[in-house]
Design an enzyme around this catalytic site. Structure first.
Site, mmCIF file in Angstrom:
data_model
loop_
_atom_site.group_PDB
_atom_site.id
_atom_site.type_symbol
_atom_site.label_atom_id
_atom_site.label_comp_id
_atom_site.label_asym_id
_atom_site.label_seq_id
_atom_site.Cartn_x
_atom_site.Cartn_y
_atom_site.Cartn_z
ATOM 1 N N CYS A 183 25.436 133.849 29.246
ATOM 2 C CA CYS A 183 26.331 134.589 30.145
ATOM 3 C C CYS A 183 27.173 135.639 29.432
ATOM 4 C CB CYS A 183 27.226 133.606 30.885
ATOM 5 S SG CYS A 183 26.296 132.237 31.593
ATOM 6 N N HIS A 219 27.648 134.960 39.898
ATOM 7 C CA HIS A 219 27.541 134.962 38.435
ATOM 8 C C HIS A 219 26.220 135.633 38.066
ATOM 9 C CE1 HIS A 219 27.717 134.157 34.340
ATOM 10 N NE2 HIS A 219 28.067 132.881 34.326
#
Lengths: 413, 82
Positions: free
Chosen positions: A166, A340
């Protein structure tokens, strides 16, 4: 690390965005100001046996039309979206691409060309090894993203992909920053791209159990809220054309913002559980590399995934790193707007930071109805806040323990 | 297969792989592969489609550097003859 007077200043002169909230930077920003949520019921895959059935999906029809506009034949969603965002960033920076240029290409991705990998797996399962196309290798390799960009726009500088889950795009931007700062390149196109919406990758995330079980798309993602129960995945891409200030000045380029610091660290502990120690080291490293005072920081764009663990840990990290300024500095997560985006989240959220610094606005934390007492930070509530301070941080923390933090400064022309 | 039959079949395979908006019936042997919309990646896909449609096996490298349709027809003429 102290800031050396010999280092070059690094500025952003072009931006491009492919996001569930719209197909360019302006659409993204205007929809955020309007408080629109890009999370919807997922339609691109059969989710019959899946626990989670929502996500932040890029509009397929609009993407196909936009790709046709830049003469790109759809191949893999991560590649396609990166090409479109890159095209926008280069055009925004007034970079001509009909002749080769020595611009570098550094992109981040979390799951890479997963659509191509899924397609190859499917063909292999159906037809054995003879079903595998010779293009399986060049289509499935993660660096197909940067390679395709480099070939399409004739960018002959360094060309590679960084993978750190991420924090991938943030790491790519930070690495490009250092390369320009130290004189290894004058101009780099950087960013990130990810699409987790194929049956295999989304199924793996479904199995991991970190996604919200709330079936209502508009309220499922609730960063820092007491009733949060997990993240919601998104897809998209973003691109930034970054160059040295002297290079931008020589060609009279319009400057959006300055990137003045970057810090990174590894937790070196647990694969999926974040560490306050690692995050604090990355934040402090970024602030030190920028050579700024904490009093200059107006807001922090949080990683803010809306998992129980991340938001509580990140709140503690921010409080520890910002010391007495923690009660003043505004904190917001953008993931309740567009999910996300994994390896692309760092660039999508950096674009929001840059637009925020230009407009003097920090968008709200959507769905923050009941702030979690365990998250003792100065959260933006249910409406956007005005800010005047010139500096903002962008936090990104990834599975595997990679932490990356950028320091953005408003450009005063 | 005759050279003409190979060209007709090849045009059909290329049309499927290229997705370019051109009149494939008018493509002549002198046309370059690049002018028909193939790049380094889609060329590899085309080679795979040729292997499937003509039911022949060869290494992709044998065709990957070919420039013109005529060279491709010659290659197939040689490799599909009994």
């Amino acid at each position: 690390m102290s800031k050396s007077i010999n280092r070059k200043r690094v500025v952003v002169t072009g931006m491009g965005s492919v996001n569930p909230l719209g197909m360019n930077v302006d659409a993204l920003w205007q929809n955020m100001l309007a408080g629109k949520c890009g999370i919807v019921p997922l339609t691109s895959i059969d989710l019959t046996d899946y626990k989670v059935k929502i996500g932040a999906q890029v509009n397929r029809t609009e993407l196909a039309a936009a790709l046709e506009g830049i003469k790109v034949r759809p191949s893999d969603r991560a590649v396609d979206m990166a090409l479109l965002a890159s095209s926008q960033a280069l055009a925004d920076a007034c970079i001509m691409t009909d002749e080769p240029s020595d611009i570098g290409t550094l992109f981040g991705t979390g799951v890479g060309c997963s659509e191509s990998l899924y397609n190859a797996n499917t063909r292999f399962a159906e037809r054995g090894v003879r079903g595998l196309r010779p293009t399986s290798v060049p289509r499935c390799m993660a660096n197909a993203i940067s390679s395709q960009i480099s070939m399409k726009f004739k960018l002959t500088g360094p060309n590679y992909v960084l993978v750190s889950a991420c924090s991938s795009a943030t790491s790519a931007i930070g690495t490009a920053f250092r390369m320009i700062q130290d004189g290894h390149a004058s101009t780099i196109l950087c960013g990130g791209s990810d699409s987790p919406f194929d049956p295999l990758v989304f199924g793996a995330w479904d199995s991991l159990g970190v996604m919200s079980k709330n079936a209502d798309p508009t309220t499922a993602c609730r960063p820092f809220d007491a009733n949060r129960d997990g993240c919601i995945l998104g897809e998209g891409a973003g691109a930034l054309l970054m160059e040295s200030l002297e290079h931008a000045s020589e060609r009279n380029a319009h400057i959006h913002a300055e990137l003045c610091g970057y810090g990174e660290s590894s937790d070196a502990g647990h694969m999926t559980r974040p560490s306050q120690d690692g995050q604090v080291r990355a934040i402090r490293g970024a602030v030190a590399s920028a050579g700024i005072e904490l009093g200059e920081i107006g807001f922090i764009n949080a990683h803010g995934t809306a998992t129980r663990t991340n938001d509580e840990c990140e709140s503690g990290s921010i409080r520890a790193a910002m010391a007495e300024h923690a009660d003043r500095i505004l904190i917001a997560s953008n993931k309740s707007f567009f999910g996300h985006m994994l390896g692309a989240s760092g660039v999508a959220e950096s674009i929001v930071v840059i637009e925020g610094l230009k407009a003097g606005i920090v968008p709200q934390n959507l769905n923050l109805d009941d702030p979690d007492p365990a998250c003792r930070i100065n959260l933006v509530a249910d409406s956007a806040e005005k800010i005047d301070a010139p500096v903002a941080l962008k936090n990104s923390f990834g599975f595997g323990g990679g932490n990356a933090v950028l320091v953005w400064r408003r450009w005063e022309s | 297969m005759t050279r003409k039959e190979i060209l007709v079949k090849l045009r059909h395979v290329m049309k499927q792989a290229s997705q370019e908006h051109i009149d494939w019936n008018t493509v002549i042997e002198d046309a370059t592969i690049e002018s028909l919309g193939f790049d380094s990646l889609s060329m590899l896909d085309l080679i795979y489609d040729i292997q499937q449609e003509f039911d022949i096996e060869f290494e992709a490298e044998e065709l990957v550097s070919i420039n013109r349709v005529s060279e491709m027809v010659t290659f197939l003429e040689k490799n599909t003859s009994p």
